[in-house]
Scaffold this active site. Sequence first.
Site, short mmCIF file in Angstrom:
data_model
loop_
_atom_site.label_atom_id
_atom_site.label_comp_id
_atom_site.label_asym_id
_atom_site.label_seq_id
_atom_site.Cartn_x
_atom_site.Cartn_y
_atom_site.Cartn_z
N LYS A 18 0.85 -1.22 0.00
CA LYS A 18 0.02 -0.07 -0.07
C LYS A 18 0.80 1.17 -0.11
CE LYS A 18 -3.30 -3.10 0.06
NZ LYS A 18 -3.79 -3.41 -1.42
N HIS B 13 -17.18 5.78 0.13
CA HIS B 13 -16.04 4.69 -0.76
C HIS B 13 -16.66 4.91 -2.03
CE1 HIS B 13 -13.61 1.02 -1.19
NE2 HIS B 13 -14.38 1.15 -2.19
N LYS C 175 -18.39 -5.17 2.00
CA LYS C 175 -19.37 -4.54 1.07
C LYS C 175 -20.70 -5.22 1.43
CE LYS C 175 -15.76 -2.25 -1.65
NZ LYS C 175 -14.82 -2.79 -2.77
N GLU D 270 -6.04 2.86 -2.42
CA GLU D 270 -5.83 1.54 -2.80
C GLU D 270 -6.29 1.31 -4.28
OE1 GLU D 270 -7.07 -1.44 -0.40
OE2 GLU D 270 -6.86 -0.50 1.57
N ARG E 63 -7.84 -6.92 -9.60
CA ARG E 63 -8.74 -8.00 -9.95
C ARG E 63 -10.10 -7.57 -10.37
NH1 ARG E 63 -9.16 -7.33 -4.41
NH2 ARG E 63 -11.14 -6.56 -3.83
#
Length: 449
Positions: free
Chosen positions: A116, A208, A237, A287, A291
């Site tokens: 990170k 977010h 989530k 971040e 994927r």
Amino acid sequence: MFDKILIANRGEIALRVLRAAKELGIATVAVHSTADADAMHVRLADESVCIGPPVARDSYLNMPSLIAACEITGADAVHPGYGFLSENARFADMLAAHNITFIGPKAEHIRIMGDKIEAKRTARRLGIPCVPGSDGGVTEDAEALRIAREIGFPVIIKAAAGGGGRGMKVARGEDDIVVALQTARTEAKAAFGDDAVYIEKYLEKPRHIEIQVLGDGKGHAIHLGERDCSLQRRHQKVWEEGPSPALNASMRAEIGDVCAKAMQELQYIGAGTIEFLYEDGKFYFIEMNTRIQVEHPVTEMITGIDLVNEQIRIAAGAELSIKQSDIVLEGHAIECRVNAEHPSTFRPSPGRIQSFHTPGGLGVRVDSAAYQGYMIPPHYDSLVGKLIVHGRTRNECLMRLRRSLDEFVVDGIDTTLPLFRTLVRNQDIQNGQYDIHWLEKFLATGGMD
Ligand code: MV4
């Protein structure tokens, strides 16, 4: 193009990849643990290989078994889905060493984004706006205090090897900083074997918001708008939607173009998601995920783009099939993650599904590997399926979601369907007025009692 793809995953995402492969005329290989012998992805694949016992470490995470399964079946590419080995750079390297294509980004990019600190440094270099904080890792108390004073309290200390919410400590004032730093380092070392941590300004009430990107590593990269994933519980989530109720078209275009240009510069290959905290009209990078994500159907519903098809074609060396100007966001989509959990205590509820009836009709999609009589094994995540609903407007989407949730029947186990039936009727949700803390506060104040 590939002749045969091995899908190194299970559940609904294995089905999702299988479907994309079949539509490209590519043969499919399913892999499964002994607990998944009668799973849907095994039934629908052209071939299947048992790769080990129920414990994921010995099956879905077992790299030598997966390589052997490729060699036995002659698969020339592997799609990792999400979770498991999807962001494991060593796996990507190992496949390359065996002349098997990893359907995903370069190992180098997986590695950068997995660290990170390195991810943030890269984002900053590429012109992506970041949360104010330390330039790199922080080890000394005095240094931590100096940075905290400079950016102002509260601050958050995060593990470089963390992500997804693990290993974070908030310091609200000077008295907290030494304990927060030492606790964060100790916990990071124990959890990830790496005690590197960094400091950021702590944002109190952000949303977010994440931007979907696609790159072909051949000089083209585009963005496909955002998903608002603020409704989370314990960093899981629960509900995702796009477009975000908090953005307008010009803010979307601005942050989207920054992301697309950055991915072009990086020569990023495949699908990726750039995660931001959004507060007071400003975006802050946190971040990047390298994927396909659980919530990718939200983007597919509003763009009409098949993201898994793009991933496969790009990995096979094709260029992007679309340019930025081809991307038109149409209407609104919401995804509900239906878990095998009690709707208010969230206690996992594995067991046999006695009856299973999924909703249908215009604008309704259910991605699930469950079926009537299916036994949900206790060894993996608790996702039963995803309900994704599209409408021409957010309001049409909410009404369609309401009726779809009322049609959905899962008997024999507890599911989170009742939670969604409550949320879709909630005034704050209907108004789009929520931040990353809304759901936990709602639950803590008896929203589901
Ligand atoms: C933050 C933050 C506030 N300020 N960083 C949690 C998961 C990880 N991806 C980042 N996380 C956060 N980082 C700063 N500088 C608050 C969170 C956070 C959060 C973020 C997204 C969604 C839900 C969340 C719940 C708690 C904390």
